[in-house]
Design an enzyme around this catalytic site. Sequence first.
Site, PDB file in Angstrom:
ATOM      1  N   HIS A   1       0.857  -1.188   0.000  1.00  0.00           N
ATOM      2  CA  HIS A   1       0.000   0.000   0.000  1.00  0.00           C
ATOM      3  C   HIS A   1       0.897   1.243   0.000  1.00  0.00           C
ATOM      4  CE1 HIS A   1      -3.946   1.997   1.500  1.00  0.00           C
ATOM      5  NE2 HIS A   1      -3.085   2.967   1.225  1.00  0.00           N
TER       6      HIS A   1
ATOM      7  N   ASN B   1       2.676   9.342  -5.500  1.00  0.00           N
ATOM      8  CA  ASN B   1       3.014  10.749  -5.232  1.00  0.00           C
ATOM      9  C   ASN B   1       3.185  11.056  -3.748  1.00  0.00           C
ATOM     10  OD1 ASN B   1       3.073  12.630  -7.793  1.00  0.00           O
ATOM     11  ND2 ASN B   1       1.581  11.017  -8.164  1.00  0.00           N
TER      12      ASN B   1
ATOM     13  N   GLU C   1     -11.896   4.530   6.635  1.00  0.00           N
ATOM     14  CA  GLU C   1     -10.702   5.278   7.071  1.00  0.00           C
ATOM     15  C   GLU C   1     -11.089   6.346   8.090  1.00  0.00           C
ATOM     16  OE1 GLU C   1      -8.514   6.940   3.770  1.00  0.00           O
ATOM     17  OE2 GLU C   1      -6.801   7.479   5.031  1.00  0.00           O
TER      18      GLU C   1
END
Length: 348
Positions: A19, A23, A204
Amino acid sequence: METHTLRDFCQQLPKTELHAHLNGSISDHTLTKLMRRRHLGGQNMTSFEKGRSRTLDECFQAFKIIHKLTEDEESVKMVTGDVIKEFSQDGVKYLELRSTPREEEHTGMTRRSYVEAVLNAIRSPEISALDITVRLLLSIDRKNGAMVAMETVKLAQEYLLTSDDCVVGVDLSGNPKVGHWRDFYPALQVARNTGLKLSLHLAEIPGQDEETQALLELRPHRIGHGTFLKASRNGTSELVEHVRKLKIPLELCLTSNVKCQTVKTYHEHHFKFWFDQSHPCTFCTDDKGVFSTTLSEEYGIAATTFGLSPKQLWDISYNSIDFAFAQHDVKDKLRFTWNEHKHLILRK
Ligand code: 6MZ
């Protein structure tokens, strides 16, 4: 284990990184190179130094700034090469990078030429010579809506067939507060039904039970974060049970979660909850540049926080090969490599 011995152990441990957002993984060193290319002076403001936290929203501001520095194919190729080299130096033997194909009108970069630039870096002689296998997931950024999501899946489908097994799947990511799951569902469904692997950022942030439940119906192959699965409205029941029953591996990013303040302290990280039930988990960096971390450091933090032994760290790393989206023969080779290292580093 003493700190320096643990550090050496984690560095020497062969690792899989499953994971890592391209960028977000750019190091300060590479950012400085990018700024120099653009004749920009000043200090890099995107990485969160050790010990410094920011909110998840501030983190997404950092990505905006970084994206301004990677708006053309040449810089995309350069950062991809640098990121792979850095993971390799950190003892990562298998890397699954994920990145959002991006269109930039003023430089002429298209989503397709973006993917080509990443693939060119992966296939370059310099990178091919390294002892690291790299695979790519194309990311759907929640902020870009349904059409771009479908376009990204179409690109992924095409490259699944034409990239010599390099493009293997699709990731759903981006600011979890942005967009509605119904916008991405059809694209993700197409991806799931056409042989692409799915890794989805789920739960999340708190309060996303409906979305999590809906997206779990797609039977993702892996889950990113899953921080609030166990804090769902129904207590620990439904979502946890579902994930447990299907044994969906979790990609856990300790420093990222603590720095973004979705988890208060390392000790409170949900790793413990899942690990204690022998649920498949793997440690990941998420954005090693933005969060100033390395995968070795993440293993070290997990060891000191949760009292894991070298053998337990080894097992977590070795078992992560099972969840990789690579072909069987690649996984067999990786297991062979791990076993070659085993006697050398576990015996010490
Ligand atoms: C969700 C994240 C993320 O795709 O331009 N990204 N999405 N949660 C996170 N937790 C901190 N960290 C990174 O890499 C940057 C992009 O990855 C996603 C965001 O969409 C971000 O813009 P690429 O290579």
